[in-house]
Design an enzyme around this catalytic site. Structure first.
Site, PDB file in Angstrom:
ATOM      1  N   LYS B  97       9.499  -1.699 -48.709  1.00 50.46           N
ATOM      2  CA  LYS B  97       9.546  -0.394 -48.048  1.00 50.46           C
ATOM      3  C   LYS B  97      10.891  -0.301 -47.338  1.00 50.46           C
ATOM      4  O   LYS B  97      11.188  -1.083 -46.431  1.00 50.46           O
ATOM      5  CB  LYS B  97       8.403  -0.266 -47.026  1.00 50.46           C
ATOM      6  CG  LYS B  97       8.467   1.035 -46.245  1.00 50.46           C
ATOM      7  CD  LYS B  97       7.411   1.107 -45.153  1.00 50.46           C
ATOM      8  CE  LYS B  97       7.761   2.185 -44.150  1.00 50.46           C
ATOM      9  NZ  LYS B  97       6.888   2.188 -42.976  1.00 50.46           N
ATOM     10  N   GLY B 158       4.764   6.145 -34.394  1.00 51.67           N
ATOM     11  CA  GLY B 158       4.063   5.758 -33.172  1.00 51.67           C
ATOM     12  C   GLY B 158       3.680   6.906 -32.263  1.00 51.67           C
ATOM     13  O   GLY B 158       3.116   6.696 -31.196  1.00 51.67           O
ATOM     14  N   ALA B 184       3.726   7.489 -40.931  1.00 50.68           N
ATOM     15  CA  ALA B 184       4.163   7.718 -39.541  1.00 50.68           C
ATOM     16  C   ALA B 184       3.584   8.989 -38.938  1.00 50.68           C
ATOM     17  O   ALA B 184       3.566  10.041 -39.566  1.00 50.68           O
ATOM     18  CB  ALA B 184       5.676   7.767 -39.431  1.00 50.68           C
ATOM     19  N   GLY B 185       3.122   8.843 -37.725  1.00 52.65           N
ATOM     20  CA  GLY B 185       2.644   9.979 -36.938  1.00 52.65           C
ATOM     21  C   GLY B 185       1.157  10.244 -37.050  1.00 52.65           C
ATOM     22  O   GLY B 185       0.604  11.026 -36.276  1.00 52.65           O
ATOM     23  N   ASN B 206      -0.235   2.588 -38.596  1.00 50.57           N
ATOM     24  CA  ASN B 206      -0.314   1.346 -37.837  1.00 50.57           C
ATOM     25  C   ASN B 206      -0.782   1.599 -36.394  1.00 50.57           C
ATOM     26  O   ASN B 206      -1.858   1.168 -35.982  1.00 50.57           O
ATOM     27  CB  ASN B 206       1.063   0.671 -37.849  1.00 50.57           C
ATOM     28  CG  ASN B 206       1.107  -0.647 -37.101  1.00 50.57           C
ATOM     29  OD1 ASN B 206       2.157  -1.177 -36.860  1.00 50.57           O
ATOM     30  ND2 ASN B 206      -0.014  -1.220 -36.717  1.00 50.57           N
ATOM     31  N   THR B 207       0.027   2.365 -35.644  1.00 48.60           N
ATOM     32  CA  THR B 207      -0.222   2.517 -34.208  1.00 48.60           C
ATOM     33  C   THR B 207      -1.639   3.008 -33.904  1.00 48.60           C
ATOM     34  O   THR B 207      -2.285   2.515 -32.981  1.00 48.60           O
ATOM     35  CB  THR B 207       0.813   3.485 -33.600  1.00 48.60           C
ATOM     36  OG1 THR B 207       2.107   2.959 -33.875  1.00 48.60           O
ATOM     37  CG2 THR B 207       0.650   3.616 -32.098  1.00 48.60           C
TER      38      THR B 207
END
Lengths: 367, 256
Positions: B97, B158, B184-185, B206-207
């Site tokens: 990635k 995040g 993301a987001g 992830n977050t």
């Protein structure tokens, strides 16, 4: 444009009068905001904001977890030399202090590196006194070439350099710079630095920026708390970090909050900085700069370090020794200052895990 | 009905990809993968410690999971390429990635450098999954550069702000002949579901899981949300209308 222009804007600011006019409502409003400005940050450092320490801490905790997760990066310092040409009142390496001076040979550096890395440490911070003729850039460069065989990240905490010199060390493998302004107060700075190249306030103040221009990965700045009124030092440290973050977005900026520790010499801090003050500094900074790293060294006690861990801290030193070659040679050595938290790497990792956090030994690779 | 996602030469049943940063302990990872049914895991090479038996995150990733090392920490194409080659040489496989970020404030990716790195790494045989802003021209260049998928951001990394770039991601889904993986987001399962309903091929996050109070339960919720969104997309969503469409129209009698 340098950070000095921003410092100049506030250096004679009447902080006491400003603080006298702050109300509870002002602090409550700041707590509702997502993005804080410089004045919001100054207000969060006020005596009035002490009444709101818990809600500020809760927000700081949540922002820290959002941006950094439940992780703490561990590193250890390695003192290469303690020769110095300065007379800094607060430092054990002051030329006037009668201490045993030493600079490690490259063989000793390798032995020290081998020993430290065997404990699992992957991030190393190398330090020297300010003696450019002895602990030269070439000497440091040779040390870096040895250290990169043992460590994934090499930080320097040495005398300020020019851009070319920073570039040279970065090309060799240095990825991070730590440099403390000691005090942002220009007048006190002059008073506590009696002699030596360190008397040049501007050259030191602009050092992190020169490293940023040289494309370093991260910089860690701070004031040595105890020389000036802590609220002012905290404010200028935050402004400095904000300036660097905005102007050099490729650089990871972090700050330290070191307090003056006992050392050889008889200097006493001009201002006492309490545990509560440090907490207020860290949580206010977290709300002002959510992505800024916060480093807490072994100058602080085990109990205090455990308790402030969730409030915004992202990096901690462990198994520290502040004498030259002190990791492998523990006899007849003079410390730069006395450390407080004496936990070794294993114990530190165990305690961090018990607190519900993950100790990170490797977070970078010299590529 | 078979509905596998194919990236490179790999068929994947799950359309949820998970990141491994920010956890209080890496030992949570196996349970998270199990509960979410996730098959692809991204790991920052800078965090992998191959020299340590105890502190190597790879120890916690089951062998049948597809490893997607990422170039986190790279600030330009050269650094990303070096990290990718290092990952491959370290035995992390040939998926990569590309994450090139030189803005630490918003963590937005550098499209130009990403295209350069993709071109070189794809020509070396890597299965390249680049993380980018949802820009059609950048995505087209990535197709030409040999990318195996495109990973547009929903909102900054995040931030948990959800699919703020919805309209632009929709264009990529319509125009780009590669899997579009929203990365993301994504802050809550309904965000992931929304991305899947739009027709995204997969989601990476992830977050939202790592910083949840109960990461394992949250992982399960995301696994189900991605499945639900995909099924809704396959079933076909009904048309939207600003006025009511009564099941029994008032003028229906005229046709009788």
């Amino acid at each position: 444009m340098s950070f000095y222009d921003i410092y100049s804007r506030y250096k004679d600011f009447d902080i006491d009068s400003f603080y006298n006019n702050i109300s509870d409502k002002d602090i409550e409003l700041i707590l509702q905001k997502d993005i804080l400005n410089e004045i919001d940050f100054l207000m969060l450092l006020s005596p009035k904001a002490e009444n709101f320490l818990e809600p500020i801490a809760l927000k700081a905790n949540s922002l820290t977890i959002q941006h950094f997760g439940k992780t703490i990066l561990l590193y250890t310092p390695m003192y290469l030399a303690n020769y110095c040409t300065n007379q800094c009142l607060y430092c054990g390496f002051n030329t006037k202090n009668d201490i045993k001076r030493k600079q490690m040979s490259l063989e000793e550096v390798e032995a020290e590196a081998k020993y430290i890395s065997s404990k699992g440490i992957k991030h190393i911070l190398i330090l020297t006194g300010d003696a450019k003729d002895i602990s030269s850039v070439e000497y440091i460069n040779s040390c870096v070439n040895i250290l990169k065989k043992y460590f994934n990240s090499i930080s320097i905490e040495i005398f300020p350099l020019n851009e070319d010199e920073y570039s040279k060390l970065i090309k060799s493998g240095v990825d991070s710079l730590t440099i403390y302004q000691e005090t942002y107060n220009e007048y006190i700075y002059d008073k506590v630095h009696l002699k030596g190249p360190k008397k040049d306030y501007r050259y030191r103040l602009d050092a992190p920026e020169r490293a940023c221009k040289s494309y370093i990965n991260s910089v860690n700045i701070g004031a040595l708390l105890g020389l000036d009124y802590w609220r002012k030092e905290a404010f200028f440290t935050g402004l400095h970090a904000n300036y660097l973050q905005n102007k050099y977005p490729h650089v990871e900026v972090s700050i330290s909050t070191p307090r003056i520790r006992p050392h050889v010499g008889d200097f006493s801090p001009y201002h006492i900085v309490s545990d509560k003050n440090i907490v207020q500094f860290i949580v206010a900074l977290r709300l002002f700069l959510p992505r800024c790293g916060v480093t807490i060294s072994t100058r602080e006690s085990e109990n205090f370090r455990n308790n402030i861990l969730p409030l915004g801290v992202t990096k901690m030193s462990t198994d520290s020794n502040t004498s030259v070659g002190g990791h492998t040679n523990k006899q007849n050595q003079t410390n730069q200052f006395n450390i407080c938290d004496t936990r070794n790497v294993e114990k530190m990792m165990e305690d961090i895990k018990t607190l519900g956090y993950q100790p990170i030994l490797k977070n970078w690779d010299i590529i | 009905m078979n509905d596998e996602l194919i990236i490179g030469d790999t068929e994947l049943k799950s359309r949820l990809f998970i990141g491994t940063g920010k956890y209080s302990s890496d030992s949570l990872i196996p349970k998270i993968l199990e509960k979410s049914k996730c098959e692809v895991v991204t790991v920052a090479l800078r965090r992998i410690d191959l020299s340590s038996k105890e502190n190597n995150i790879l120890n916690y990733i089951p062998k049948d999971t597809k490893l997607l090392p990422n170039t986190s920490g790279a600030r330009n194409a050269d650094e990303a390429i070096r990290i990718a080659r290092l990952a491959k040489a370290s035995g992390c496989g040939n998926w990569i990635k590309i994450e090139i970020i030189s803005d630490n404030k918003y963590l937005l990716p550098d499209g130009y450098e990403t295209i350069k790195a993709t071109e070189i790494l794809a020509s070396e045989g890597f299965i390249v999954l680049p993380y980018v802003s949802p820009d059609l021209m950048v995505a087209r260049s990535l197709v030409n550069a040999g990318a195996s998928a495109v990973m547009p951001l929903g909102s900054p990394i995040g931030s948990n702000r959800g699919i703020k770039t919805r309209e632009l991601i929709k264009i990529l889904i319509e125009e780009i002949p590669l899997p579009i993986i929203v990365d993301a987001g994504i802050g809550k399962p309904s965000d992931a579901c929304e991305a899947m309903e739009m027709g995204a091929s997969a989601c990476l996050l992830n977050t939202a899981i790592a910083t949840s109070k109960n990461p394992i339960l949250m992982a399960e919720a995301f696994g189900k949300a991605v499945e639900a969104g995909r099924k809704a997309y396959l079933a076909g969503l009904g048309n939207k209308s600003y006025t009511a469409n009564a099941s029994s129209p008032l003028t229906g009698f005229l046709n009788k």
